[in-house]
Design a protein around this motif. Structure first.
Motif, PDB file in Angstrom:
ATOM      1  N   MET A   1       0.840  -1.201   0.000  1.00  0.00           N
ATOM      2  CA  MET A   1       0.000   0.000   0.000  1.00  0.00           C
ATOM      3  C   MET A   1       0.871   1.245   0.000  1.00  0.00           C
ATOM      4  N   TRP A   2       0.512   2.208  -0.828  1.00  0.00           N
ATOM      5  CA  TRP A   2       1.244   3.467  -0.921  1.00  0.00           C
ATOM      6  C   TRP A   2       0.651   4.473   0.066  1.00  0.00           C
ATOM      7  N   LEU A   3       1.476   5.020   0.968  1.00  0.00           N
ATOM      8  CA  LEU A   3       1.028   6.056   1.901  1.00  0.00           C
ATOM      9  C   LEU A   3       1.203   7.402   1.220  1.00  0.00           C
ATOM     10  N   ASP A   4       0.076   8.042   0.898  1.00  0.00           N
ATOM     11  CA  ASP A   4       0.096   9.139  -0.055  1.00  0.00           C
ATOM     12  C   ASP A   4       0.118  10.524   0.571  1.00  0.00           C
ATOM     13  N   ARG A   5      -0.629  10.757   1.663  1.00  0.00           N
ATOM     14  CA  ARG A   5      -0.769  12.121   2.181  1.00  0.00           C
ATOM     15  C   ARG A   5      -1.438  12.082   3.553  1.00  0.00           C
ATOM     16  N   PHE A   6      -1.535  13.235   4.178  1.00  0.00           N
ATOM     17  CA  PHE A   6      -2.264  13.379   5.436  1.00  0.00           C
ATOM     18  C   PHE A   6      -3.597  14.084   5.186  1.00  0.00           C
ATOM     19  N   GLU A   7      -4.594  13.703   5.956  1.00  0.00           N
ATOM     20  CA  GLU A   7      -5.872  14.414   5.985  1.00  0.00           C
ATOM     21  C   GLU A   7      -6.363  14.477   7.425  1.00  0.00           C
ATOM     22  N   ARG A   8      -7.272  15.414   7.685  1.00  0.00           N
ATOM     23  CA  ARG A   8      -7.895  15.515   9.001  1.00  0.00           C
ATOM     24  C   ARG A   8      -9.160  14.653   9.023  1.00  0.00           C
ATOM     25  N   VAL A   9      -9.251  13.786  10.020  1.00  0.00           N
ATOM     26  CA  VAL A   9     -10.426  12.941  10.209  1.00  0.00           C
ATOM     27  C   VAL A   9     -10.890  13.133  11.652  1.00  0.00           C
ATOM     28  N   ASP A  10     -12.072  13.701  11.811  1.00  0.00           N
ATOM     29  CA  ASP A  10     -12.598  14.015  13.148  1.00  0.00           C
ATOM     30  C   ASP A  10     -11.613  14.878  13.934  1.00  0.00           C
ATOM     31  N   GLY A  11     -10.989  15.811  13.222  1.00  0.00           N
ATOM     32  CA  GLY A  11     -10.074  16.738  13.862  1.00  0.00           C
ATOM     33  C   GLY A  11      -8.689  16.197  14.125  1.00  0.00           C
ATOM     34  N   LYS A  12      -8.424  14.939  13.759  1.00  0.00           N
ATOM     35  CA  LYS A  12      -7.121  14.337  14.006  1.00  0.00           C
ATOM     36  C   LYS A  12      -6.431  14.009  12.679  1.00  0.00           C
ATOM     37  N   LEU A  13      -5.093  14.035  12.692  1.00  0.00           N
ATOM     38  CA  LEU A  13      -4.328  13.687  11.499  1.00  0.00           C
ATOM     39  C   LEU A  13      -4.429  12.193  11.214  1.00  0.00           C
ATOM     40  N   ALA A  14      -4.616  11.873   9.955  1.00  0.00           N
ATOM     41  CA  ALA A  14      -4.620  10.478   9.521  1.00  0.00           C
ATOM     42  C   ALA A  14      -3.898  10.385   8.188  1.00  0.00           C
ATOM     43  N   VAL A  15      -3.221   9.280   7.973  1.00  0.00           N
ATOM     44  CA  VAL A  15      -2.503   9.037   6.724  1.00  0.00           C
ATOM     45  C   VAL A  15      -3.444   8.343   5.748  1.00  0.00           C
ATOM     46  N   VAL A  16      -3.419   8.783   4.507  1.00  0.00           N
ATOM     47  CA  VAL A  16      -4.244   8.167   3.464  1.00  0.00           C
ATOM     48  C   VAL A  16      -3.388   7.140   2.724  1.00  0.00           C
ATOM     49  N   GLY A  17      -3.761   5.868   2.868  1.00  0.00           N
ATOM     50  CA  GLY A  17      -3.093   4.795   2.140  1.00  0.00           C
ATOM     51  C   GLY A  17      -3.859   4.450   0.881  1.00  0.00           C
ATOM     52  N   VAL A  18      -3.141   4.253  -0.215  1.00  0.00           N
ATOM     53  CA  VAL A  18      -3.765   3.958  -1.508  1.00  0.00           C
ATOM     54  C   VAL A  18      -3.267   2.603  -1.990  1.00  0.00           C
ATOM     55  N   ASP A  19      -4.189   1.679  -2.294  1.00  0.00           N
ATOM     56  CA  ASP A  19      -3.775   0.387  -2.824  1.00  0.00           C
ATOM     57  C   ASP A  19      -3.615   0.465  -4.340  1.00  0.00           C
ATOM     58  N   GLN A  20      -3.245  -0.633  -4.971  1.00  0.00           N
ATOM     59  CA  GLN A  20      -2.958  -0.629  -6.400  1.00  0.00           C
ATOM     60  C   GLN A  20      -4.202  -0.405  -7.255  1.00  0.00           C
ATOM     61  N   CYS A  21      -5.389  -0.550  -6.651  1.00  0.00           N
ATOM     62  CA  CYS A  21      -6.634  -0.279  -7.379  1.00  0.00           C
ATOM     63  C   CYS A  21      -7.109   1.150  -7.177  1.00  0.00           C
ATOM     64  N   GLY A  22      -6.354   1.932  -6.395  1.00  0.00           N
ATOM     65  CA  GLY A  22      -6.725   3.317  -6.156  1.00  0.00           C
ATOM     66  C   GLY A  22      -7.667   3.518  -4.986  1.00  0.00           C
TER      67      GLY A  22
END
Length: 343
Positions: free
Chosen positions: A1-22
């Motif tokens: 899985m590719w770790l692509d970016r950070f986003e806020r989820v419920d006010g907390k930082l979370a990493v967005v992982g992207v698999d090979q299917c997007g």
């Protein structure tokens, strides 16, 4: 899985992982470092000394595509090019973060938090001697007693650009990025990955030594010129990953073609004392030379040649002899010339 970016989820930082299917998955920051690197046993490797000031950024999509992830990838995960004489080394910020921190899973909660370094440790000044005291000893466990970890934290705390590098993990994450503000330092590092053409795409990184290229903060009173951050394993890892960076694969294959062997055989079979034939080898000379090329081309250990050449026991001894009498440099010249012409 590719770790692509950070986003806020419920006010907390979370990493967005992207698999090979997007498809996307949210991962807590303290879990992002727990993903194990790929199996490095049969990967290519290179050991080099480099200064961060020479690094440049490149396309993240290029790196992700090299490992089969195309859909859903943005340019928010910083990716760097490490210049060498003959190899283009490309690595993502996550691998650099992992290598700089040394124990990333243990300290992740301090990395992605404001003023995290101050919550992790504090300086101790005793008769002008600088040292680090850890505030959360129970959470750090035995990690806090490892000399290599202590040296890393001392460097982060006492050197201006290193402190900014630590702070940049969180600052960039708040902007959605996985990245590092590169510090003023030179490192000896061992990178593991796969070659595509003349580019090594890194999926595993070890930093063995770290040399600051700036003075420490005035109050720190540090006279240390370099940090051996791989502990007692530094020399072992460096020796294990010894590589001849002049070598290149031919269509992802390292062993010689028939034409290359015709040119190389007279050099490899040359004897300083032809009147002393010695004991016959139970290995084919071509396999022995191929073993040397594979080991020094990929950076694997001599013992790992067992999976690729039955001559692994003979190859290191033969390489040592060829290195001393100059035959190895002649063989490399032939391989470089023929493989450049083929490409």
């Amino acid at each position: 899985m590719w770790l692509d970016r950070f986003e806020r989820v419920d006010g907390k930082l979370a990493v967005v992982g992207v698999d090979q299917c997007g498809q996307s998955t949210f991962i807590p920051p303290e879990q992002m470092y727990k993903s194990k690197p790929r199996n490095l046993r049969n990967s290519d490797a290179i050991t080099l000394r480099t200064s961060f000031c020479d690094w440049t950024q490149t396309s993240t999509c290029e790196y992700a595509a090299a490992f089969g992830t195309i859909s859903g990838v943005t340019e928010l995960h910083e990716t760097y090019v490490v210049p060498t004489q003959s190899t283009r080394v490309v690595l993502p910020a996550l691998q650099l973060q992992r290598a700089l921190l040394g124990a990333p899973s243990v300290v992740a909660q301090y990395v992605y938090a404001p003023n995290g370094l101050e919550h992790l440790c504090s300086p101790i000044l005793d008769n002008k001697d600088f040292s680090i005291g850890f505030l959360s000893k129970k959470q750090l466990g035995r990690t806090r007693t490892r000399n290599s970890f202590i040296q890393r934290i001392e460097w982060f705390y006492a050197f201006p650009s290193a402190y900014r590098a630590w702070s940049s993990f969180y600052r960039l994450a708040c902007c959605g990025k996985i990245g590092v503000e590169l510090p003023a330092a030179e490192v000896l590092m061992s990178a593991h990955g796969k070659y595509v053409g003349d580019t090594l795409y890194v999926h595993g990184l070890d930093i063995l030594e770290l040399t600051p290229l700036e003075p420490p903060l005035e109050w720190a009173e540090i006279n240390r010129e370099r940090y051996v951050v791989a502990g007692g394993l530094a020399e072992h890892i460096a020796a294990r990953k010894t590589q001849d960076t002049r070598l290149r694969p031919r269509s992802d294959k390292w062993d010689m073609t028939d034409d290359e062997w015709i040119a190389i055989e007279p050099i490899a079979s040359h004897r300083s004392h032809p009147d002393r034939p010695g004991r016959p080898s139970r290995h084919l000379l071509r396999d022995v030379v191929d073993g040397v090329i594979i080991k020094l081309g990929t950076g694997i250990s001599w013992s790992e040649l067992w999976n690729q050449r039955a001559a692994y026991g003979a190859s290191p001894t033969f390489h040592k002899r060829m290195k001393v009498d100059g035959r190895w440099d002649k063989i490399v010249e032939i391989l470089v010339r023929t493989r450049q012409q083929a490409s």
